[in-house]
Motif scaffolding. Structure first.
Motif, mmCIF file in Angstrom:
data_model
loop_
_atom_site.group_PDB
_atom_site.id
_atom_site.type_symbol
_atom_site.label_atom_id
_atom_site.label_comp_id
_atom_site.label_asym_id
_atom_site.label_seq_id
_atom_site.Cartn_x
_atom_site.Cartn_y
_atom_site.Cartn_z
ATOM 1 N N ASN A 87 18.162 24.057 53.082
ATOM 2 C CA ASN A 87 17.014 23.273 52.640
ATOM 3 C C ASN A 87 16.281 24.020 51.512
ATOM 4 O OD1 ASN A 87 13.821 23.094 53.350
ATOM 5 N ND2 ASN A 87 14.824 21.121 53.415
ATOM 6 N N ASP A 88 15.657 23.287 50.593
ATOM 7 C CA ASP A 88 15.010 23.956 49.452
ATOM 8 C C ASP A 88 13.861 24.876 49.874
ATOM 9 O OD1 ASP A 88 13.470 21.744 50.132
ATOM 10 O OD2 ASP A 88 13.792 20.714 48.223
ATOM 11 N N ALA A 89 13.123 24.506 50.914
ATOM 12 C CA ALA A 89 12.052 25.398 51.389
ATOM 13 C C ALA A 89 12.641 26.660 52.023
ATOM 14 C CB ALA A 89 11.163 24.673 52.391
ATOM 15 N N ASP A 90 13.800 26.521 52.664
ATOM 16 C CA ASP A 90 14.476 27.703 53.217
ATOM 17 C C ASP A 90 14.946 28.619 52.093
ATOM 18 O OD1 ASP A 90 14.123 26.952 55.843
ATOM 19 O OD2 ASP A 90 16.078 25.982 56.012
ATOM 20 N N CYS A 91 15.478 28.036 51.019
ATOM 21 C CA CYS A 91 15.930 28.857 49.884
ATOM 22 C C CYS A 91 14.749 29.594 49.261
ATOM 23 C CB CYS A 91 16.635 27.992 48.839
ATOM 24 S SG CYS A 91 18.252 27.420 49.379
ATOM 25 N N PHE A 92 13.615 28.906 49.121
ATOM 26 C CA PHE A 92 12.403 29.553 48.620
ATOM 27 C C PHE A 92 12.051 30.758 49.501
ATOM 28 C CE2 PHE A 92 7.851 30.087 49.338
ATOM 29 C CZ PHE A 92 7.424 30.447 48.082
ATOM 30 N N THR A 93 12.071 30.534 50.813
ATOM 31 C CA THR A 93 11.704 31.585 51.758
ATOM 32 C C THR A 93 12.670 32.770 51.666
ATOM 33 O OG1 THR A 93 10.830 29.896 53.246
ATOM 34 C CG2 THR A 93 11.258 32.054 54.206
ATOM 35 N N LEU A 94 13.960 32.467 51.583
ATOM 36 C CA LEU A 94 14.962 33.539 51.500
ATOM 37 C C LEU A 94 14.751 34.377 50.246
ATOM 38 C CD1 LEU A 94 17.481 34.887 52.660
ATOM 39 C CD2 LEU A 94 18.864 33.185 51.459
ATOM 40 N N SER A 95 14.518 33.702 49.126
ATOM 41 C CA SER A 95 14.296 34.421 47.867
ATOM 42 C C SER A 95 13.103 35.358 47.970
ATOM 43 C CB SER A 95 14.068 33.406 46.742
ATOM 44 O OG SER A 95 13.531 34.039 45.605
ATOM 45 N N VAL A 122 13.720 36.359 58.965
ATOM 46 C CA VAL A 122 13.560 37.517 59.845
ATOM 47 C C VAL A 122 14.516 38.595 59.351
ATOM 48 C CG1 VAL A 122 13.725 38.365 62.225
ATOM 49 C CG2 VAL A 122 12.980 36.009 61.794
ATOM 50 N N ASN A 123 13.961 39.766 59.052
ATOM 51 C CA ASN A 123 14.763 40.869 58.515
ATOM 52 C C ASN A 123 15.604 40.442 57.305
ATOM 53 O OD1 ASN A 123 13.773 42.665 60.455
ATOM 54 N ND2 ASN A 123 15.325 42.026 61.934
ATOM 55 N N GLY A 124 15.016 39.657 56.427
ATOM 56 C CA GLY A 124 15.688 39.281 55.187
ATOM 57 C C GLY A 124 16.742 38.201 55.330
ATOM 58 N N ARG A 125 16.829 37.569 56.515
ATOM 59 C CA ARG A 125 17.783 36.459 56.703
ATOM 60 C C ARG A 125 17.035 35.253 57.229
ATOM 61 N NH1 ARG A 125 21.934 38.560 60.837
ATOM 62 N NH2 ARG A 125 23.231 36.805 60.226
ATOM 63 N N LEU A 126 17.532 34.059 56.883
ATOM 64 C CA LEU A 126 16.895 32.833 57.359
ATOM 65 C C LEU A 126 17.148 32.633 58.844
ATOM 66 C CD1 LEU A 126 17.818 30.323 54.531
ATOM 67 C CD2 LEU A 126 15.523 31.163 55.089
ATOM 68 N N LEU A 127 16.158 32.084 59.497
ATOM 69 C CA LEU A 127 16.320 31.707 60.894
ATOM 70 C C LEU A 127 16.770 30.247 60.935
ATOM 71 C CD1 LEU A 127 15.752 33.042 63.677
ATOM 72 C CD2 LEU A 127 13.505 31.964 63.600
ATOM 73 N N GLY A 128 17.885 29.983 61.606
ATOM 74 C CA GLY A 128 18.359 28.620 61.771
ATOM 75 C C GLY A 128 18.225 28.206 63.220
ATOM 76 N N GLY A 129 18.393 26.927 63.501
ATOM 77 C CA GLY A 129 18.281 26.465 64.882
ATOM 78 C C GLY A 129 19.177 25.284 65.149
ATOM 79 N N PRO A 130 19.218 24.820 66.397
ATOM 80 C CA PRO A 130 20.159 23.763 66.782
ATOM 81 C C PRO A 130 19.852 22.408 66.146
ATOM 82 C CG PRO A 130 18.623 24.228 68.570
ATOM 83 C CD PRO A 130 18.385 25.277 67.520
ATOM 84 N N ASN A 131 18.618 22.229 65.659
ATOM 85 C CA ASN A 131 18.256 20.953 65.012
ATOM 86 C C ASN A 131 18.165 21.073 63.491
ATOM 87 O OD1 ASN A 131 17.746 19.718 67.648
ATOM 88 N ND2 ASN A 131 15.986 21.110 67.709
ATOM 89 N N ARG A 132 18.345 22.292 62.995
ATOM 90 C CA ARG A 132 18.288 22.577 61.547
ATOM 91 C C ARG A 132 16.963 22.142 60.929
ATOM 92 N NH1 ARG A 132 24.474 21.228 59.843
ATOM 93 N NH2 ARG A 132 25.405 22.319 61.581
ATOM 94 N N ILE A 133 15.886 22.411 61.623
ATOM 95 C CA ILE A 133 14.564 22.037 61.112
ATOM 96 C C ILE A 133 13.594 23.218 61.148
ATOM 97 C CG2 ILE A 133 14.691 19.565 61.613
ATOM 98 C CD1 ILE A 133 13.086 20.244 64.216
ATOM 99 N N THR A 134 14.124 24.443 61.216
ATOM 100 C CA THR A 134 13.238 25.605 61.320
ATOM 101 C C THR A 134 12.167 25.577 60.232
ATOM 102 O OG1 THR A 134 15.138 26.857 62.088
ATOM 103 C CG2 THR A 134 13.192 28.119 61.472
ATOM 104 N N GLY A 135 10.926 25.762 60.633
ATOM 105 C CA GLY A 135 9.842 25.871 59.660
ATOM 106 C C GLY A 135 9.265 24.556 59.188
ATOM 107 N N GLU A 136 9.718 23.446 59.718
ATOM 108 C CA GLU A 136 9.248 22.133 59.220
ATOM 109 C C GLU A 136 7.872 21.795 59.793
ATOM 110 O OE1 GLU A 136 10.267 20.505 56.823
ATOM 111 O OE2 GLU A 136 12.429 20.668 56.595
ATOM 112 N N TRP A 137 6.895 22.613 59.457
ATOM 113 C CA TRP A 137 5.534 22.428 59.976
ATOM 114 C C TRP A 137 4.815 21.245 59.316
ATOM 115 C CZ3 TRP A 137 0.814 24.517 57.379
ATOM 116 C CH2 TRP A 137 1.036 24.632 56.002
ATOM 117 N N GLY A 138 5.316 20.771 58.162
ATOM 118 C CA GLY A 138 4.646 19.697 57.420
ATOM 119 C C GLY A 138 4.569 18.388 58.177
#
Ligand SMILES: [Zn+2]
Length: 320
Positions: A119-127, A155-171
């Motif tokens: 996801n683009d927000a995940d890529c932003f976070t990773l960068s 976390v520790n420079g890697r993205l956190l993923g999950g079973p629904n692929r929506i990690t961080g979708e607080w919006g």
């Protein structure tokens, strides 16, 4: 003299990473070296509403990156929305021609290369977590406040993923602790009402200002007027800051990140970085709040840089 065969391999020079950010108006590609330096950058206009044309444009950009690299390269790509864990078809993308399409499979077939997608927000976070404002910190929450509101967790420079692929979708959580002036809640494109995005996106700020003042203005104009001393615009910006503080306090209570990095158009409002941490104190369940709110180091380039870092050679997989 040591022989040639015992000389260690030069590390950074041999590493080349290809990343593409698939946005609603433009598709951007970069070639990074192992130190994060941009060796090549190219942009194309997004063929809006045209899925086949979008695949063509991504393939064209990837070929340009490979030509610049002088070798074949796997691709990291950042996209709006995410693939459904049910069938791999895209959903939640505001570039709606992607929704319902097996984008990852189609790109791998088209490019004949391995592709990693986030996801683009995940890529932003990773960068920002790898070599940006969150570098060196254990837990980083990346936030996009722009046309929409998204987020990602590293976390520790890697993205956190999950079973629904929506990690961080607080919006698309509801705005917490709503006041009387925040009812009735606005409808969200996702089908729910009162989502954080409906208050904290650029269009959300515009709607709030319009309801309070009767004047219809884009977010950047409201901010410019507030900074010039217009009392109506100032009141809108103050409400925005207080809502952002409330919304981020729930993230701090849940995740307790060291750094929250803001991205997207509204992240350019400099006073957020001072005011919002003052305002979130009363909402966080702690006597001291050590979480830092930071502007992005790479700005608009973080999306495409994060896409390239999906192939970081120092890690097996950048999504854990
Ligand atoms: Zn929503």
């Amino acid at each position: 003299m040591p022989s040639r065969t015992t000389r260690p391999k030069p590390p950074a020079e041999s590493t080349l990473l290809a990343g593409i950010d698939l946005g609603g108006t433009k598709i951007e590609g970069v070639l990074l070296d192992g130190a994060g330096r941009v060796l090549h950058r190219r942009r194309l206009a997004t063929p809006a509403g045209d899925y086949a044309g979008t695949l063509d444009a991504v393939a064209q950009l990837h070929q340009a990156l490979e030509r610049a690299a002088g070798r074949t390269l796997p691709l990291g790509i950042g996209t709006p929305g995410s693939p459904s864990p049910a069938d791999g078809r895209m959903r939640n993308a505001n570039s709606t021609c992607l929704n319902g399409r097996p984008l990852l499979a189609d790109l791998e077939a088209r490019l004949e290369r391995p592709v990693r997608m986030a996801n683009d927000a995940d890529c932003f976070t990773l960068s920002e977590a790898v070599d940006g404002a969150g570098a060196g910190h254990r837990v980083v929450f990346g936030v996009i406040i722009g046309t929409g509101v998204g987020g990602g967790i590293a976390v520790n420079g890697r993205l956190l993923g999950g079973p629904n692929r929506i990690t961080g979708e607080w919006g698309h959580n509801p705005l917490p602790r709503r006041n009387d002036d925040e009812r009735p809640v606005p409808p969200c494109y996702c089908g729910r009402h009162g989502c954080i995005e409906t208050f904290l996106s650029g269009p959300g700020m515009s709607l709030d200002h319009q309801q309070a003042s009767g004047e219809s203005l884009p977010a950047h104009a409201i901010v410019a007027r507030a900074l010039a001393g217009d009392p109506q615009a100032e009141a809108t910006l103050a409400r925005y800051e207080e809502r952002l503080a409330r919304a981020l306090a729930t993230v701090i209570n849940l995740l307790d990140p060291e750094v929250i990095v803001l991205g997207g158009g509204l992240s350019q409002i400099e006073r957020l970085y001072e005011r919002v941490p003052e305002l979130w104190r009363r909402h966080v369940f702690s006597d001291v709040v050590n979480t830092r709110l930071a502007p992005p180091r790479h700005g608009d380039s973080s999306g495409v840089r994060g896409a390239a870092w999906l192939w970081n050679p120092a890690r097996d997989d950048m999504i854990q």
